[in-house]
Motif scaffolding. Structure first.
Motif, PDB file in Angstrom:
ATOM      1  N   ILE A  41      51.797  27.159  48.125  1.00 65.32           N
ATOM      2  CA  ILE A  41      51.909  27.771  49.456  1.00 65.32           C
ATOM      3  C   ILE A  41      51.102  29.059  49.519  1.00 65.32           C
ATOM      4  CG2 ILE A  41      53.497  28.882  51.093  1.00 65.32           C
ATOM      5  CD1 ILE A  41      53.627  25.792  51.079  1.00 65.32           C
ATOM      6  N   LYS A  42      51.226  29.907  48.496  1.00 63.54           N
ATOM      7  CA  LYS A  42      50.464  31.161  48.484  1.00 63.54           C
ATOM      8  C   LYS A  42      48.964  30.877  48.544  1.00 63.54           C
ATOM      9  CE  LYS A  42      51.720  34.858  46.126  1.00 63.54           C
ATOM     10  NZ  LYS A  42      52.497  36.010  46.543  1.00 63.54           N
ATOM     11  N   ARG A  43      48.493  29.922  47.753  1.00 64.35           N
ATOM     12  CA  ARG A  43      47.069  29.591  47.710  1.00 64.35           C
ATOM     13  C   ARG A  43      46.600  29.037  49.058  1.00 64.35           C
ATOM     14  NH1 ARG A  43      46.811  25.804  43.827  1.00 64.35           N
ATOM     15  NH2 ARG A  43      46.861  27.389  42.232  1.00 64.35           N
ATOM     16  N   THR A  44      47.367  28.096  49.602  1.00 58.37           N
ATOM     17  CA  THR A  44      46.982  27.477  50.872  1.00 58.37           C
ATOM     18  C   THR A  44      46.953  28.508  51.989  1.00 58.37           C
ATOM     19  OG1 THR A  44      47.916  25.359  50.194  1.00 58.37           O
ATOM     20  CG2 THR A  44      47.579  25.698  52.559  1.00 58.37           C
ATOM     21  N   ARG A  45      48.003  29.302  52.105  1.00 64.34           N
ATOM     22  CA  ARG A  45      48.066  30.318  53.160  1.00 64.34           C
ATOM     23  C   ARG A  45      46.969  31.359  53.001  1.00 64.34           C
ATOM     24  NH1 ARG A  45      51.269  30.906  57.664  1.00 64.34           N
ATOM     25  NH2 ARG A  45      52.707  29.169  57.782  1.00 64.34           N
ATOM     26  N   SER A  46      46.690  31.740  51.766  1.00 66.98           N
ATOM     27  CA  SER A  46      45.622  32.702  51.516  1.00 66.98           C
ATOM     28  C   SER A  46      44.267  32.126  51.925  1.00 66.98           C
ATOM     29  CB  SER A  46      45.608  33.098  50.039  1.00 66.98           C
ATOM     30  OG  SER A  46      44.560  34.003  49.793  1.00 66.98           O
ATOM     31  N   ASP A  47      44.015  30.882  51.551  1.00 69.23           N
ATOM     32  CA  ASP A  47      42.754  30.223  51.917  1.00 69.23           C
ATOM     33  C   ASP A  47      42.593  30.127  53.432  1.00 69.23           C
ATOM     34  OD1 ASP A  47      42.178  29.929  49.231  1.00 69.23           O
ATOM     35  OD2 ASP A  47      42.643  27.776  49.168  1.00 69.23           O
ATOM     36  N   LEU A  48      43.687  29.828  54.136  1.00 71.19           N
ATOM     37  CA  LEU A  48      43.620  29.723  55.594  1.00 71.19           C
ATOM     38  C   LEU A  48      43.247  31.058  56.229  1.00 71.19           C
ATOM     39  CD1 LEU A  48      46.768  27.519  56.315  1.00 71.19           C
ATOM     40  CD2 LEU A  48      44.377  26.872  56.674  1.00 71.19           C
ATOM     41  N   VAL A  49      43.881  32.125  55.784  1.00 69.00           N
ATOM     42  CA  VAL A  49      43.571  33.445  56.351  1.00 69.00           C
ATOM     43  C   VAL A  49      42.156  33.861  55.982  1.00 69.00           C
ATOM     44  CG1 VAL A  49      44.159  35.904  56.258  1.00 69.00           C
ATOM     45  CG2 VAL A  49      45.962  34.198  56.517  1.00 69.00           C
ATOM     46  N   GLU A  50      41.782  33.660  54.732  1.00 64.41           N
ATOM     47  CA  GLU A  50      40.431  34.045  54.299  1.00 64.41           C
ATOM     48  C   GLU A  50      39.347  33.276  55.063  1.00 64.41           C
ATOM     49  OE1 GLU A  50      39.355  36.429  52.206  1.00 64.41           O
ATOM     50  OE2 GLU A  50      41.339  37.109  51.600  1.00 64.41           O
ATOM     51  N   SER A  51      39.635  32.042  55.460  1.00 63.21           N
ATOM     52  CA  SER A  51      38.642  31.269  56.205  1.00 63.21           C
ATOM     53  C   SER A  51      38.414  31.824  57.603  1.00 63.21           C
ATOM     54  CB  SER A  51      39.047  29.791  56.278  1.00 63.21           C
ATOM     55  OG  SER A  51      40.157  29.618  57.140  1.00 63.21           O
ATOM     56  N   GLY A  52      39.335  32.635  58.086  1.00 66.36           N
ATOM     57  CA  GLY A  52      39.189  33.250  59.400  1.00 66.36           C
ATOM     58  C   GLY A  52      38.917  34.739  59.351  1.00 66.36           C
ATOM     59  N   ILE A  53      38.477  35.231  58.200  1.00 67.94           N
ATOM     60  CA  ILE A  53      38.306  36.672  58.014  1.00 67.94           C
ATOM     61  C   ILE A  53      37.298  37.289  58.981  1.00 67.94           C
ATOM     62  CG2 ILE A  53      36.629  36.427  56.148  1.00 67.94           C
ATOM     63  CD1 ILE A  53      39.246  39.213  56.594  1.00 67.94           C
ATOM     64  N   GLU A  54      36.240  36.578  59.305  1.00 62.75           N
ATOM     65  CA  GLU A  54      35.243  37.148  60.217  1.00 62.75           C
ATOM     66  C   GLU A  54      35.843  37.365  61.600  1.00 62.75           C
ATOM     67  OE1 GLU A  54      32.456  38.526  59.199  1.00 62.75           O
ATOM     68  OE2 GLU A  54      33.050  37.845  57.198  1.00 62.75           O
ATOM     69  N   GLU A  55      36.678  36.446  62.056  1.00 64.93           N
ATOM     70  CA  GLU A  55      37.359  36.614  63.347  1.00 64.93           C
ATOM     71  C   GLU A  55      38.329  37.797  63.289  1.00 64.93           C
ATOM     72  OE1 GLU A  55      39.117  33.047  64.992  1.00 64.93           O
ATOM     73  OE2 GLU A  55      37.518  31.854  64.082  1.00 64.93           O
ATOM     74  N   LEU A  56      39.036  37.934  62.179  1.00 70.44           N
ATOM     75  CA  LEU A  56      39.963  39.051  62.028  1.00 70.44           C
ATOM     76  C   LEU A  56      39.221  40.391  62.066  1.00 70.44           C
ATOM     77  CD1 LEU A  56      42.280  37.592  59.262  1.00 70.44           C
ATOM     78  CD2 LEU A  56      42.926  38.073  61.638  1.00 70.44           C
ATOM     79  N   LYS A  57      38.110  40.470  61.352  1.00 70.99           N
ATOM     80  CA  LYS A  57      37.314  41.701  61.349  1.00 70.99           C
ATOM     81  C   LYS A  57      36.792  42.013  62.744  1.00 70.99           C
ATOM     82  CE  LYS A  57      35.715  41.570  56.550  1.00 70.99           C
ATOM     83  NZ  LYS A  57      34.516  41.452  55.677  1.00 70.99           N
ATOM     84  N   GLU A  58      36.422  40.983  63.486  1.00 70.17           N
ATOM     85  CA  GLU A  58      35.917  41.176  64.840  1.00 70.17           C
ATOM     86  C   GLU A  58      37.023  41.679  65.769  1.00 70.17           C
ATOM     87  OE1 GLU A  58      33.373  41.393  68.099  1.00 70.17           O
ATOM     88  OE2 GLU A  58      33.011  41.431  65.945  1.00 70.17           O
ATOM     89  N   ILE A  59      38.235  41.190  65.596  1.00 69.94           N
ATOM     90  CA  ILE A  59      39.370  41.692  66.381  1.00 69.94           C
ATOM     91  C   ILE A  59      39.539  43.188  66.147  1.00 69.94           C
ATOM     92  CG2 ILE A  59      41.909  41.668  66.541  1.00 69.94           C
ATOM     93  CD1 ILE A  59      41.703  38.580  66.022  1.00 69.94           C
ATOM     94  N   ILE A  60      39.504  43.592  64.896  1.00 68.48           N
ATOM     95  CA  ILE A  60      39.657  45.011  64.558  1.00 68.48           C
ATOM     96  C   ILE A  60      38.505  45.821  65.150  1.00 68.48           C
ATOM     97  CG2 ILE A  60      39.734  46.693  62.657  1.00 68.48           C
ATOM     98  CD1 ILE A  60      42.325  44.989  63.036  1.00 68.48           C
ATOM     99  N   ARG A  61      37.297  45.312  65.057  1.00 68.31           N
ATOM    100  CA  ARG A  61      36.128  46.025  65.594  1.00 68.31           C
ATOM    101  C   ARG A  61      36.224  46.181  67.107  1.00 68.31           C
ATOM    102  NH1 ARG A  61      32.086  45.745  68.346  1.00 68.31           N
ATOM    103  NH2 ARG A  61      32.150  43.515  68.702  1.00 68.31           N
ATOM    104  N   GLN A  62      36.640  45.121  67.792  1.00 68.93           N
ATOM    105  CA  GLN A  62      36.743  45.191  69.248  1.00 68.93           C
ATOM    106  C   GLN A  62      37.787  46.207  69.700  1.00 68.93           C
ATOM    107  OE1 GLN A  62      37.406  41.213  70.705  1.00 68.93           O
ATOM    108  NE2 GLN A  62      35.274  40.611  70.390  1.00 68.93           N
ATOM    109  N   ILE A  63      38.881  46.292  68.993  1.00 70.58           N
ATOM    110  CA  ILE A  63      39.954  47.202  69.396  1.00 70.58           C
ATOM    111  C   ILE A  63      39.666  48.642  68.981  1.00 70.58           C
ATOM    112  CG2 ILE A  63      42.411  47.773  69.072  1.00 70.58           C
ATOM    113  CD1 ILE A  63      42.894  44.698  68.884  1.00 70.58           C
TER     114      ILE A  63
END
Length: 122
Positions: free
Chosen positions: A64-86
């Motif tokens: 579960i830790k590995r799967t959840r970590s991989d899922l979040v890491e695969s969306g890291i660019e979107e997360l960084k963009e959210i932070i940049r926009q705000i």
């Protein structure tokens, strides 16, 4: 200029929406804190009942830790963009971990500047 509390609230709402859109479900609650050059996000209730059951074994917990970590890491660019926009700031590094006991995730966005000082001064 937006207050620190308003920015923290906007980040919480945006990350909750990202979870729903990208991961298919959101957390039960989200709390964001801006501290010096870090944005610290605590997400509660992110694991499904089935995932919590699987976490009852060491192999399940690791899976579960590995799967959840991989899922979040695969969306890291979107997360960084959210932070940049705000915030208008770039994320220099990103850290995350999940507790398979409490079902909480912590995300830390490390910025290149002391963002807290910037927003408090303005």
């Amino acid at each position: 200029m937006k207050s620190k509390g308003l920015i923290e609230s906007e980040i919480s709402k945006a990350l909750t929406q990202w979870e729903k859109d990208y991961l298919g479900r959101g957390s039960v609650s989200v709390k964001t804190d801006i501290l010096r050059d870090m944005i610290i996000v605590n997400l509660k209730g992110i694991l499904s009942p089935a995932e919590l059951t699987i976490c009852g074994t060491k192999e399940g917990m690791i899976s579960i830790k590995r799967t959840r970590s991989d899922l979040v890491e695969s969306g890291i660019e979107e997360l960084k963009e959210i932070i940049r926009q705000i915030t208008g700031e770039e994320t220099k590094s990103f850290y995350t971990d999940i507790s398979t006991v409490t079902g909480e995730r912590v995300m830390v966005f490390k910025l290149g500047t002391n963002y807290e000082e910037m927003i408090v001064k303005k």
